[in-house]
Design an enzyme around this catalytic site. Structure first.
Site, PDB file in Angstrom:
ATOM      1  N   HIS A 275       0.820  -1.219   0.000  1.00 19.63           N
ATOM      2  CA  HIS A 275       0.000   0.000   0.000  1.00 19.63           C
ATOM      3  C   HIS A 275       0.858   1.276   0.000  1.00 19.63           C
ATOM      4  CE1 HIS A 275      -3.210  -2.736   1.544  1.00 19.63           C
ATOM      5  NE2 HIS A 275      -2.251  -3.205   2.333  1.00 19.63           N
TER       6      HIS A 275
HETATM    7  C1  BDR Z   1      -2.327   0.205   5.826  1.00 21.39           C
HETATM    8  O1  BDR Z   1      -2.301  -0.462   7.077  1.00 21.39           O
HETATM    9  C2  BDR Z   1      -0.993  -0.672   7.502  1.00 21.39           C
HETATM   10  O2  BDR Z   1      -0.859  -1.899   8.154  1.00 21.39           O
HETATM   11  C3  BDR Z   1      -0.123  -0.535   6.280  1.00 21.39           C
HETATM   12  O3  BDR Z   1       1.155  -0.046   6.657  1.00 21.39           O
HETATM   13  C4  BDR Z   1      -0.873   0.432   5.409  1.00 21.39           C
HETATM   14  O4  BDR Z   1      -0.506   1.776   5.674  1.00 21.39           O
HETATM   15  C5  BDR Z   1      -3.123  -0.642   4.844  1.00 21.39           C
HETATM   16  O5  BDR Z   1      -4.415  -0.828   5.317  1.00 21.39           O
END
Ligand code: BDR
Ligand code: CA
Length: 354
Positions: A275
């Site tokens: 992400h």
């Molecule tokens: C987000 O949640 C976190 O665990 C990751 O780093 C990312 O920013 C995705 O849902």
């Protein structure tokens, strides 16, 4: 996005975190990025550990010059929850990094964000990769923040897709929904006062789950770094694989092995949604994504829907859009870029010509 020549000045607010760490390395490896500062928020792990991980990753990339700040260590109105099952007990999976020698800034994250935005009006792109606690505090301190920033780019939310933490909420919003509500509403009011204020660019799971890093990408990255790609792929698949001598490659393989093991259990594929690096990549090059303007608000009180990012696709609220919500992304181009840039960074760390 303002028209600028030269690199994009970035403040990155993160909860480092495996994919946050990857995003920081991506920013360090991007010639188009000027990292003004990194601000830390609690989320994947507690805020002190985030600050430790953030500095250790920047140090790994040779960026001990970057200012790293800490802010409020808990969400605005809730107890902190963390996610060791996703990112490991320390937030860096199976990797180990030496204790950092970098100091923590004397500035509070929220003050840093406000001061830098005031210092370079319209110049700073603020990229958030974790819960929005620091940004909420910053905009409560300076309601003109939406006008002072060049762009706010958010990793957060699930707009037309299910959540990853509850059926309707995405992790970063779920940890501190009150902060997310403050931020989306602040942008709403600022745009209501002045229509020229830039909308926030929001990248939710709709697009970030299309950025799937697979073991084969590690093989390509290893080759790009001038090493044995098959060996790096073997290491991301199993701890029995040979440990890379290159510290950047070792960190990547050992942190991502944990993340891929998690996704194998949770999402049914051996690989990882990355992400946060996608969001940094889009902040640096918005042509990677296609977004739709829409009014967004955040549910904080719902019995089953707390943390939901509610987008008014039909314009029923009759409010001006406060966000550009990403609907499409060129994941292939992004992954190629990531492999090239991180491979190049690893080669430079080893003193190999890149
Ligand atoms: C987000 O949640 C976190 O665990 C990751 O780093 C990312 O920013 C995705 O849902
Ligand atoms: Ca994150």
């Amino acid at each position: 996005m303002p028209v600028t020549s030269g690199p994009t000045p970035l403040i990155i607010d993160c909860d480092t975190g495996i994919d946050d760490g990857l995003a920081l390395l991506y920013a360090c490896a991007s010639p188009g990025a000027e990292i003004v500062a990194v601000t830390c928020t609690a989320g994947n792990v507690d805020a002190r550990q985030v600050a430790q991980n953030t500095r250790a990753v920047l140090e790994l990339a040779g960026r001990t010059d970057v200012e790293v700040a800490l802010g409020r260590e808990v969400p605005l109105a809730r107890e902190l929850i963390t996610t060791p099952e996703t990112h490991g007990p320390l937030g860096i999976g199976w990797a180990e990094l030496p204790p950092t020698s970098m100091p923590l800034s004397a500035r509070h994250s929220a003050d840093l964000i406000v001061e830098e935005a005031r210092r370079r009006p319209g110049g700073i792109t603020l990229v958030t990769l974790g819960p929005l606690t620091n940004v909420a505090l910053a905009v409560l301190r300076e309601p003109e923040l939406p006008r002072l920033l060049g762009r706010l780019v958010i990793m957060g939310g699930a707009y037309r897709v299910p959540g990853n933490t509850t059926p309707v909420s995405e992790w970063n919003i779920h940890v501190d929904p009150e902060a997310a509500q403050v931020v989306f509403r602040a942008w709403m009011s600022a745009i209501g006062r002045d229509a020229s204020v830039p909308r926030a660019l929001a990248l939710g799971l709709d697009v970030t789950e299309r950025a799937r890093l697979l073991p084969g990408h590690l093989a390509a990255l290893g080759r790009r770094a001038g090493t044995d790609g098959a060996a790096l792929e073997a290491r991301v698949r199993s701890a029995e694989g040979p440990a890379p001598a290159n510290p950047v490659l070792r960190y990547l393989a050992d942190s991502l092995r944990f993340y891929m093991e998690f996704h194998a259990k949770a999402d049914g594929f051996y690989g990882a949604f990355i992400h946060d690096p996608l969001v940094v990549a889009v902040a640096l090059d918005e042509t990677l994504a296609r977004a739709t303007p829409v009014a967004v608000d955040v549910e904080v009180a719902g019995e089953v829907a707390a943390g939901q990012t509610v987008a008014d696709w039909r314009g029923l609220w009759q409010r001006s859009p406060n966000a550009d919500v990403a609907a499409e992304v060129d994941a292939g181009a992004f992954l190629d870029r990531l492999v090239d840039r991180l491979g190049g960074l690893a080669a430079r760390a080893a003193g190999v010509a890149s």
